[in-house]
Design a protein around this motif. Sequence first.
Motif, PDB file in Angstrom:
ATOM      1  N   ILE A 166       0.850  -1.182   0.000  1.00 47.14           N
ATOM      2  CA  ILE A 166       0.000   0.000   0.000  1.00 47.14           C
ATOM      3  C   ILE A 166       0.889   1.237   0.000  1.00 47.14           C
ATOM      4  CG2 ILE A 166      -1.824   1.250   1.209  1.00 47.14           C
ATOM      5  CD1 ILE A 166      -2.661  -1.346   2.481  1.00 47.14           C
ATOM      6  N   ILE A 167       0.523   2.198  -0.802  1.00 56.70           N
ATOM      7  CA  ILE A 167       1.335   3.409  -0.934  1.00 56.70           C
ATOM      8  C   ILE A 167       1.221   4.282   0.315  1.00 56.70           C
ATOM      9  CG2 ILE A 167       1.584   5.562  -2.238  1.00 56.70           C
ATOM     10  CD1 ILE A 167       0.693   4.009  -4.720  1.00 56.70           C
ATOM     11  N   GLU A 168       2.364   4.735   0.772  1.00 55.49           N
ATOM     12  CA  GLU A 168       2.434   5.643   1.917  1.00 55.49           C
ATOM     13  C   GLU A 168       1.920   7.026   1.500  1.00 55.49           C
ATOM     14  OE1 GLU A 168       6.286   7.419   3.768  1.00 55.49           O
ATOM     15  OE2 GLU A 168       6.018   5.404   4.571  1.00 55.49           O
ATOM     16  N   GLU A 169       1.122   7.636   2.365  1.00 55.99           N
ATOM     17  CA  GLU A 169       0.599   8.967   2.075  1.00 55.99           C
ATOM     18  C   GLU A 169       1.028   9.922   3.184  1.00 55.99           C
ATOM     19  OE1 GLU A 169      -3.593   9.026   0.479  1.00 55.99           O
ATOM     20  OE2 GLU A 169      -3.519   7.052   1.422  1.00 55.99           O
ATOM     21  N   ASN A 170       1.403  11.124   2.805  1.00 57.27           N
ATOM     22  CA  ASN A 170       1.808  12.152   3.769  1.00 57.27           C
ATOM     23  C   ASN A 170       2.856  11.650   4.767  1.00 57.27           C
ATOM     24  OD1 ASN A 170      -0.085  13.924   2.616  1.00 57.27           O
ATOM     25  ND2 ASN A 170      -1.695  13.057   3.882  1.00 57.27           N
ATOM     26  N   LYS A 171       3.741  10.800   4.260  1.00 61.74           N
ATOM     27  CA  LYS A 171       4.838  10.243   5.064  1.00 61.74           C
ATOM     28  C   LYS A 171       4.357   9.432   6.266  1.00 61.74           C
ATOM     29  CE  LYS A 171       8.037  13.625   3.432  1.00 61.74           C
ATOM     30  NZ  LYS A 171       9.198  14.395   3.594  1.00 61.74           N
ATOM     31  N   ILE A 172       3.135   8.926   6.195  1.00 61.72           N
ATOM     32  CA  ILE A 172       2.597   8.063   7.255  1.00 61.72           C
ATOM     33  C   ILE A 172       2.379   6.681   6.654  1.00 61.72           C
ATOM     34  CG2 ILE A 172       0.664   7.663   8.841  1.00 61.72           C
ATOM     35  CD1 ILE A 172       0.151  10.684   8.795  1.00 61.72           C
ATOM     36  N   SER A 173       2.931   5.674   7.287  1.00 65.60           N
ATOM     37  CA  SER A 173       2.773   4.323   6.762  1.00 65.60           C
ATOM     38  C   SER A 173       1.308   3.898   6.869  1.00 65.60           C
ATOM     39  CB  SER A 173       3.665   3.338   7.521  1.00 65.60           C
ATOM     40  OG  SER A 173       3.062   2.942   8.727  1.00 65.60           O
ATOM     41  N   PRO A 174       0.847   3.065   5.956  1.00 64.88           N
ATOM     42  CA  PRO A 174      -0.542   2.596   5.997  1.00 64.88           C
ATOM     43  C   PRO A 174      -0.885   1.879   7.304  1.00 64.88           C
ATOM     44  CG  PRO A 174       0.479   2.034   3.921  1.00 64.88           C
ATOM     45  CD  PRO A 174       1.555   2.586   4.795  1.00 64.88           C
ATOM     46  N   LYS A 175       0.071   1.141   7.832  1.00 63.06           N
ATOM     47  CA  LYS A 175      -0.173   0.433   9.086  1.00 63.06           C
ATOM     48  C   LYS A 175      -0.396   1.414  10.242  1.00 63.06           C
ATOM     49  CE  LYS A 175       1.255  -3.927  10.933  1.00 63.06           C
ATOM     50  NZ  LYS A 175       2.177  -5.020  10.885  1.00 63.06           N
ATOM     51  N   ILE A 176       0.399   2.490  10.284  1.00 64.24           N
ATOM     52  CA  ILE A 176       0.238   3.532  11.308  1.00 64.24           C
ATOM     53  C   ILE A 176      -1.093   4.255  11.112  1.00 64.24           C
ATOM     54  CG2 ILE A 176       1.152   5.728  12.205  1.00 64.24           C
ATOM     55  CD1 ILE A 176       2.878   3.333  12.995  1.00 64.24           C
ATOM     56  N   LYS A 177      -1.443   4.558   9.862  1.00 61.35           N
ATOM     57  CA  LYS A 177      -2.715   5.228   9.578  1.00 61.35           C
ATOM     58  C   LYS A 177      -3.888   4.356  10.034  1.00 61.35           C
ATOM     59  CE  LYS A 177      -5.380   8.379   7.985  1.00 61.35           C
ATOM     60  NZ  LYS A 177      -5.745   9.422   8.907  1.00 61.35           N
ATOM     61  N   ASN A 178      -3.780   3.065   9.831  1.00 63.44           N
ATOM     62  CA  ASN A 178      -4.816   2.138  10.283  1.00 63.44           C
ATOM     63  C   ASN A 178      -4.936   2.176  11.808  1.00 63.44           C
ATOM     64  OD1 ASN A 178      -6.767   0.037   9.478  1.00 63.44           O
ATOM     65  ND2 ASN A 178      -5.420  -1.333  10.624  1.00 63.44           N
ATOM     66  N   GLU A 179      -3.795   2.196  12.492  1.00 61.07           N
ATOM     67  CA  GLU A 179      -3.800   2.271  13.962  1.00 61.07           C
ATOM     68  C   GLU A 179      -4.397   3.599  14.438  1.00 61.07           C
ATOM     69  OE1 GLU A 179       0.254   1.425  15.078  1.00 61.07           O
ATOM     70  OE2 GLU A 179       0.100  -0.630  14.322  1.00 61.07           O
ATOM     71  N   GLU A 180      -4.099   4.687  13.727  1.00 55.60           N
ATOM     72  CA  GLU A 180      -4.699   5.985  14.059  1.00 55.60           C
ATOM     73  C   GLU A 180      -6.217   5.941  13.917  1.00 55.60           C
ATOM     74  OE1 GLU A 180      -2.884   8.956  11.580  1.00 55.60           O
ATOM     75  OE2 GLU A 180      -1.036   8.986  12.764  1.00 55.60           O
ATOM     76  N   ASN A 181      -6.690   5.313  12.845  1.00 55.16           N
ATOM     77  CA  ASN A 181      -8.145   5.182  12.648  1.00 55.16           C
ATOM     78  C   ASN A 181      -8.790   4.439  13.811  1.00 55.16           C
ATOM     79  OD1 ASN A 181      -8.269   6.577  10.255  1.00 55.16           O
ATOM     80  ND2 ASN A 181      -8.230   4.761   8.960  1.00 55.16           N
ATOM     81  N   ILE A 182      -8.140   3.388  14.274  1.00 58.69           N
ATOM     82  CA  ILE A 182      -8.670   2.606  15.394  1.00 58.69           C
ATOM     83  C   ILE A 182      -8.736   3.475  16.646  1.00 58.69           C
ATOM     84  CG2 ILE A 182      -8.210   0.648  16.926  1.00 58.69           C
ATOM     85  CD1 ILE A 182      -6.882  -0.708  14.406  1.00 58.69           C
ATOM     86  N   LEU A 183      -7.662   4.244  16.920  1.00 60.06           N
ATOM     87  CA  LEU A 183      -7.637   5.125  18.091  1.00 60.06           C
ATOM     88  C   LEU A 183      -8.718   6.205  18.015  1.00 60.06           C
ATOM     89  CD1 LEU A 183      -3.790   5.546  18.622  1.00 60.06           C
ATOM     90  CD2 LEU A 183      -5.396   4.274  20.074  1.00 60.06           C
ATOM     91  N   LEU A 184      -9.084   6.610  16.803  1.00 61.85           N
ATOM     92  CA  LEU A 184     -10.135   7.609  16.617  1.00 61.85           C
ATOM     93  C   LEU A 184     -11.541   7.007  16.689  1.00 61.85           C
ATOM     94  CD1 LEU A 184      -8.534   9.663  13.706  1.00 61.85           C
ATOM     95  CD2 LEU A 184      -8.927  10.460  16.052  1.00 61.85           C
ATOM     96  N   GLY A 185     -11.606   5.697  16.880  1.00 61.13           N
ATOM     97  CA  GLY A 185     -12.907   5.040  16.967  1.00 61.13           C
ATOM     98  C   GLY A 185     -13.475   4.608  15.625  1.00 61.13           C
ATOM     99  N   HIS A 186     -12.658   4.691  14.566  1.00 63.55           N
ATOM    100  CA  HIS A 186     -13.102   4.249  13.247  1.00 63.55           C
ATOM    101  C   HIS A 186     -12.837   2.753  13.106  1.00 63.55           C
ATOM    102  CE1 HIS A 186     -11.977   8.573  11.847  1.00 63.55           C
ATOM    103  NE2 HIS A 186     -13.057   8.560  12.606  1.00 63.55           N
ATOM    104  N   ALA A 187     -13.472   2.153  12.143  1.00 62.06           N
ATOM    105  CA  ALA A 187     -13.237   0.736  11.873  1.00 62.06           C
ATOM    106  C   ALA A 187     -11.813   0.548  11.358  1.00 62.06           C
ATOM    107  CB  ALA A 187     -14.229   0.233  10.839  1.00 62.06           C
ATOM    108  N   SER A 188     -11.205  -0.554  11.744  1.00 58.53           N
ATOM    109  CA  SER A 188      -9.901  -0.888  11.178  1.00 58.53           C
ATOM    110  C   SER A 188     -10.127  -1.398   9.757  1.00 58.53           C
ATOM    111  CB  SER A 188      -9.203  -1.966  12.004  1.00 58.53           C
ATOM    112  OG  SER A 188      -9.860  -3.207  11.844  1.00 58.53           O
ATOM    113  N   PHE A 189      -9.066  -1.417   8.981  1.00 60.63           N
ATOM    114  CA  PHE A 189      -9.196  -1.942   7.627  1.00 60.63           C
ATOM    115  C   PHE A 189      -9.620  -3.411   7.665  1.00 60.63           C
ATOM    116  CE2 PHE A 189      -7.564  -3.717   3.634  1.00 60.63           C
ATOM    117  CZ  PHE A 189      -8.355  -2.992   2.770  1.00 60.63           C
TER     118      PHE A 189
END
Length: 135
Positions: free
Chosen positions: A56-79
């Motif tokens: 998966i392409i990195e966006e805004n210098k944030i790895s997709p795995k980290i972005k997924n973890e951020e979504n979880i912390l925000l209460g969003h569904a994980s991928f």
Amino acid sequence: MNEIIYILNSQKYSDIYYCFCMASTAAALGNNVTIFFCSSSLSIFIKEEELYWDEIIEENKISPKIKNEENILLGHASFEELVESSRELKVNFLYCSMLEKKYPMDRFYKNLEIKPANLGNIFSPKKKDSKIIFI
């Protein structure tokens, strides 16, 4: 029942994530939904036990795995949760048959059933009333 086909041609996390958000929501609302993977978008599912995050392409210098973890912390569904809810809601998963030589696999991530198809199936006259969304 409406038929909605998402053609996923992106390897960007935000595009893939939102495609699964839209697909699962549309399926939950009673639509017949298909995600058609083309290009290298299928590569995230080529490992059987885990998602292949490196594809998966990195966006805004944030790895997709980290972005997924951020979504979880925000209460969003994980991928992973979006993939599972799409499966439970009976979203159809197809991939471009031109990719069969690139990904000669019978099994995908957690036995996700992804079948080969060609664009002729997507754009056939039988599908003239389908909504097609290109991502």
